[in-house]
Design an enzyme around this catalytic site. Structure first.
Site, PDB file in Angstrom:
ATOM      1  N   ARG A  79       7.465 -13.719  65.894  1.00 50.29           N
ATOM      2  CA  ARG A  79       6.295 -14.119  65.266  1.00 50.29           C
ATOM      3  C   ARG A  79       6.170 -14.447  63.809  1.00 50.29           C
ATOM      4  O   ARG A  79       6.803 -13.997  63.004  1.00 50.29           O
ATOM      5  CB  ARG A  79       5.234 -12.997  65.705  1.00 50.29           C
ATOM      6  N   GLU A  90      -0.631 -21.582  62.335  1.00 47.40           N
ATOM      7  CA  GLU A  90      -0.286 -22.214  63.479  1.00 47.40           C
ATOM      8  C   GLU A  90      -1.675 -23.097  64.088  1.00 47.40           C
ATOM      9  O   GLU A  90      -2.841 -22.268  64.134  1.00 47.40           O
ATOM     10  CB  GLU A  90      -0.015 -21.420  64.495  1.00 47.40           C
ATOM     11  N   HIS A 137       6.495 -21.902  69.161  1.00 48.69           N
ATOM     12  CA  HIS A 137       6.289 -21.015  70.352  1.00 48.69           C
ATOM     13  C   HIS A 137       7.203 -22.222  71.698  1.00 48.69           C
ATOM     14  O   HIS A 137       6.914 -21.879  72.682  1.00 48.69           O
ATOM     15  CB  HIS A 137       5.098 -20.515  71.090  1.00 48.69           C
TER      16      HIS A 137
END
Ligand code: NAP
Length: 309
Positions: free
Chosen positions: A213, A242, A262
């Site tokens: 993360r 993000e 991701h």
């Protein structure tokens, strides 16, 4: 459920869903905070299409009469470990830079045709957070003849024995490793775990890879480390901001590999398995059965399972 991290629906849509639905499937970009959960008088379950639950106020859900929060761990482990290994090799052998130089025609002017990298076999991999993904990565690294050391909140002697890997304190993982890969969960305790002080411990020849993360790494400190050459480079699949703006300082470095946020779990097979698990979790709870993966098991005693459909 609406879409990916960049495509969360407007707040009004979520308020409507949370006020009127019995179950909701959400994903990483949907910020499910306490104020939204407070609207959820009929909601029984929040099923997230992700392993991480850091976008959901799980405590608030538990306190709101015991709303079940379920997630999709395990099914994405191998895909994320594959990406971590891919990023490691891409950094070591400058694959992305090489591709760019060929396309731009700069390989001979700027590098004299030589693009030397670092060896992967024989190098030391340091894993930060030996959970499912960290363990799957350790297996891959051993097959590449790497030495593997790790730090994790909980020491795992059985995995050390099975894979031939060694435990170290966090600081030693940073000082000894040629590649440091972050696979720890995002929690208040792990926010900015990798800060300026810890980045300064890394070898100047070492690479940092984050597939966990974004906020586990202090981005400003990382930019400083790259500018001042404290480390050799970095690869990121997750960011504090993000989507990462294309003008962000991180995009200026040739020794940094950036993936769309991701893509760790973004294979056709894994995303399909995640969807199956997210839906199965939802259906199970609505049918009064235990879900496959429950992030707040304490709800079982607050609101015992009962068939709603
Ligand atoms: P996991 O098996 O649950 O492992 C979680 C790891 O985080 C374990 O090493 C655990 O430590 C550690 N941890 C948890 N809470 C902690 C705390 N408060 N302080 C310190 N360490 C803590 O999860 P996983 O499947 O390996 O996934 C790891 C993370 O990868 C996820 O949480 C998610 O954020 C990220 N992820 C990213 C992608 C992507 O697409 N890039 C995809 C999936 C997951 P111990 O076990 O030692 O106690």
């Amino acid at each position: 459920m609406w879409g990916g991290r960049q495509a969360s629906p407007p707040r009004e849509v979520w308020i409507d869903v949370f006020k009127n639905c019995t179950g909701a499937i959400v994903t990483l970009g949907d910020i499910i905070d306490r104020s939204l959960i407070n609207e959820a008088d009929k909601l029984f379950i929040i099923s997230t299409y992700s392993v991480g639950v850091d976008h959901i106020d799980v405590k608030a859900a538990t306190e709101k009469g015991g709303i079940y929060v379920t997630h999709t761990p395990e099914v994405l482990v191998e895909a994320v470990a594959d990406l971590a290994m891919g990023l490691l090799i891409a950094l070591a052998r400058k694959i992305v830079l090489g591709d760019k130089l060929i396309r731009e025609g700069g390989i001979y002017d700027k590098w004299g045709g030589w693009l030397l990298g670092s060896e992967v076999h024989g190098a030391t991999l340091g894993i930060i957070g030996l959970g499912n993904i960290g363990t799957a990565l350790a297996r891959r690294a051993k097959a590449f003849d790497m030495k593997v050391i790790y730090w994790s909140r909980t020491r795992k002697p059985h995995i050390e024995f099975a894979l031939g890997i060694e435990y170290r304190p966090l600081e030693s993982v940073l000082t000894e490793s040629d590649f440091v890969v972050i696979t720890v969960a995002a929690t208040p305790e792990t926010r900015h775990l990798i800060n300026e002080e810890r980045l300064r411990l890394m070898k100047k020849t070492a690479y940092l890879i984050n597939v966990a993360r974004g906020d586990i790494v202090d981005t400003n400190a990382l930019v400083k480390a790259l500018k001042e050459g404290w480390i050799a480079g970095a690869a990121l699949d997750v960011y504090e901001e993000e989507p990462l703006p294309s003008t962000h300082e991180l995009t200026k470095f040739d020794n940094v590999v950036l993936t769309p946020p991701h893509i760790g779990s973004a294979t056709y097979e894994t995303r399909e398995r995640m969807a199956e698990v997210a839906v199965r979790n939802l259906i199970n709870v609505l049918m009064g059965k235990r879900p496959l993966y429950l992030a707040n098991p304490e709800v079982l005693s607050i609101r015992p399972l009962q068939a709603l459909i």
